[in-house]
Motif scaffolding. Sequence first.
Motif, PDB file in Angstrom:
ATOM      1  N   PHE A 238       0.834  -1.205   0.000  1.00 33.76           N
ATOM      2  CA  PHE A 238       0.000   0.000   0.000  1.00 33.76           C
ATOM      3  C   PHE A 238       0.868   1.253   0.000  1.00 33.76           C
ATOM      4  O   PHE A 238       0.555   2.236  -0.692  1.00 33.76           O
ATOM      5  N   GLY A 239       1.957   1.228   0.750  1.00 35.96           N
ATOM      6  CA  GLY A 239       2.848   2.382   0.786  1.00 35.96           C
ATOM      7  C   GLY A 239       3.531   2.632  -0.545  1.00 35.96           C
ATOM      8  O   GLY A 239       3.610   3.778  -1.018  1.00 35.96           O
TER       9      GLY A 239
ATOM     10  N   VAL B  73       3.888   5.771  -5.774  1.00 43.09           N
ATOM     11  CA  VAL B  73       3.787   5.774  -7.236  1.00 43.09           C
ATOM     12  C   VAL B  73       2.589   6.600  -7.689  1.00 43.09           C
ATOM     13  O   VAL B  73       2.658   7.374  -8.655  1.00 43.09           O
ATOM     14  N   ALA B  74       1.459   6.463  -6.966  1.00 40.64           N
ATOM     15  CA  ALA B  74       0.257   7.233  -7.333  1.00 40.64           C
ATOM     16  C   ALA B  74       0.489   8.725  -7.149  1.00 40.64           C
ATOM     17  O   ALA B  74       0.108   9.538  -7.996  1.00 40.64           O
ATOM     18  N   GLY B  75       1.123   9.105  -6.047  1.00 39.11           N
ATOM     19  CA  GLY B  75       1.339  10.521  -5.773  1.00 39.11           C
ATOM     20  C   GLY B  75       2.284  11.187  -6.756  1.00 39.11           C
ATOM     21  O   GLY B  75       2.195  12.394  -6.986  1.00 39.11           O
ATOM     22  N   LEU B  76       3.213  10.400  -7.335  1.00 40.09           N
ATOM     23  CA  LEU B  76       4.201  10.956  -8.262  1.00 40.09           C
ATOM     24  C   LEU B  76       3.880  10.646  -9.720  1.00 40.09           C
ATOM     25  O   LEU B  76       4.686  10.924 -10.608  1.00 40.09           O
TER      26      LEU B  76
ATOM     27  N   ALA C  56      -2.417   2.067 -12.709  1.00 34.31           N
ATOM     28  CA  ALA C  56      -1.618   0.919 -12.270  1.00 34.31           C
ATOM     29  C   ALA C  56      -1.293   1.007 -10.782  1.00 34.31           C
ATOM     30  O   ALA C  56      -1.337   0.004 -10.053  1.00 34.31           O
ATOM     31  N   ALA C  57      -0.969   2.220 -10.316  1.00 38.01           N
ATOM     32  CA  ALA C  57      -0.670   2.401  -8.899  1.00 38.01           C
ATOM     33  C   ALA C  57      -1.883   2.115  -8.031  1.00 38.01           C
ATOM     34  O   ALA C  57      -1.769   1.497  -6.964  1.00 38.01           O
ATOM     35  N   ARG C  58      -3.043   2.550  -8.478  1.00 40.39           N
ATOM     36  CA  ARG C  58      -4.273   2.293  -7.725  1.00 40.39           C
ATOM     37  C   ARG C  58      -4.566   0.792  -7.646  1.00 40.39           C
ATOM     38  O   ARG C  58      -5.029   0.291  -6.622  1.00 40.39           O
ATOM     39  N   ALA C  59      -4.288   0.069  -8.725  1.00 43.19           N
ATOM     40  CA  ALA C  59      -4.475  -1.378  -8.693  1.00 43.19           C
ATOM     41  C   ALA C  59      -3.529  -2.027  -7.674  1.00 43.19           C
ATOM     42  O   ALA C  59      -3.920  -2.915  -6.916  1.00 43.19           O
TER      43      ALA C  59
END
Length: 520
Positions: free
Chosen positions: A106-107, A112-115, A124-127
Motif C-alpha cells: 500500500f505504501g 507511485v500514485a502521488g508521483l 496501475a498504482a491504484r491497482a
Amino acid sequence: MTAAAESPAPAPAPDAADPAAQGQGHPQRWLILGVICLAELVVLLDNTVLTVAIPSLTRELAASTADIQWMINAYALVQSGLLLTAGNAADRYGRRKMLLTGLVLFGIGSVVAGLATTSAQLIAARAGMGVGGALLLTTTLAVAMQIFAPREQARAIGIWAAVNALGFAAGPLIGGVLLNHFWWGSIFLINVPVVLIGLVAVVALVPESKNPRGDRPDLLGALLSTVGMTSLVYAIISGPGHGWSSPTVVAGAGLGLAVLTGFVLWELRIPHPMLDMQFFRDKRFTGAVAGAVLITFGMGGSLFLLTQHLQFVLGYGPLEAGLRTAPLALTVVVLNFSGVSARWTQRLGTPAAVGVGMSMLAVGVTAIALFASDGYTGVLAGLLFIGVGCAIANPAMALAVMSAIPREKAGVGAGINGTLAEFGNGLGVAVLGAVLNSRFAALLGVGAAGSFPAAMAAAGSEESRERVTDAFATGLSTSQFVGAAAVLTGGLLAAYLLSRAERAAAPDPAPAEEGGPRAA
C-alpha cells in the motif's frame, strides 16, 4: 449439528500467538487494535478520497472520463476480487506477515500514485494499492479476533466497524482540505507517514498467528475466486454507465457467475479447500451471510441515492452534501468507541441485536424516503436512525460471521465478511439505481432524457424543470422504500436463522434423577 461442530478439532495454537484461545486477551490488545485500525483507516479513505480530485486530474493529467472511471474502479475492483484469497493467505502464511506485506504494498502504491505523471501510471498504482488494501482489510479483522478474548470481541469489532464508517465519511473531507493547500498527489502521499508508523508498530506489537494445521495452498481455488469476484464486481460497477444489457456487462456477469460456479464445485471436491462449503450448513453462518448482504445492499444503495437527493433536489454542492451525511458516521463512531453498542449487543444477544439494528436502519431509510424532499430536517432524523442501526447491526453481523468459522480460519472469515460487504454495496447501488431510473423515466414519459442533468438541460421552462425535479424526487423515494424493505427483510431473516442456530447449539438441560432431591 452445525458445520463448526462437525469439522475436526483444530490443533492448539501457541499460547503467545493466540492468548484469546485460553480465555485471555493479549496484554497490549487495545494498543494493537489502535495500530490495526490506523492501517484499516488509510485503506478506507482511499475508497472515497479520489472523488474530490476528479477536476484536478482531468486538468493536470488530461484524463478522459474513461481514465477517471478506471482510476476509481481499479482500486475497488482489485481489492474486492482479492479479499477471500488474501484472507486465506493470512491464515496459511501468518497474519502479522501479511499485515506487513499489505502495508508495504500500500505504501509503495501510494508513492507511485502521488508521483504519477500519466493516467496509466495512476491507474496501475491504484491497482497495486488495491492488492495491499485487500491484505490489510482481512488481516486487521483476523488479528482483532486473535488478540481479544470472546467477552471483549463484540466491543473490538464495534470499534473496527466504526473505523469503516469514519473512513467513508472522512475521505472526501480530508481530500478537500489537502486539495485546498497542495497538489492532487498529496491525497496519496499523506498515506506514506501513516504506513511507516504502522510498519514500526506492527513489528513491535502485533503477535504472529496462523493456521497451525498448515493446509496445502488451494492455488486453483484462489485463482477461480479472484477471477470470478473481479468479473462480477466489474459487471456491477459498469452497469450504470454501459447499460445493464450491454455486451460488456452481460459478458462480465456471465463470466463471473460461471467461474464462481466452478469455484464452488472445485472447493467441494478437494480435501483442503480455501473456503469450506460445510460452513453453509451452519445456520449462524447462513443467517449472518444473508443479513450482511442485505444490510450493505440497503445501506450502500440508499446512501448512493441520498447524495443525489441532497445535490439534485435540495441543491447542495458536493462538499456540502458530504458534510450533511456526516452525522451518520459520527453516530456510529460515538456509539461504538464508547462501547454502548457492544453493551446493547451483549444484553440483547446477537440475533436480537441484528434484528433491532437492521429494523432501526430500515426506519431511517424510510424516514428519508418520506421526508427528504421537505428539507434537511427529515434527512437528519433518518441519518441518526441509520447511524444507531448500523452501530448495533454491523458489529453484531461481523461477529456472527467470524464466530461461525473456526478460529484458525479467521483470515478466511474476514475475507468473507469483506467480500459480502463489497458485493452487497455494489448490488445495492446497481439495483436501487435501476429502480430510480425506471421510475424517473416512467413519470417523465416516452422520449425523456435518461438522467436528471440531461432532463433538466432539455427542459424548456420553469414548469418543465419543476416537473423533472418532482419526478426525480419520486423516483428516489420509491428506490429508498425498496432499500428499506431489503434491510428489514434481511434483519428479520438473519435474526430468525441466528436464533434457530443458538437454540440448536444450546445443550439440553439434564433431566432430574428419579427420586432425587427437589428444589424447595
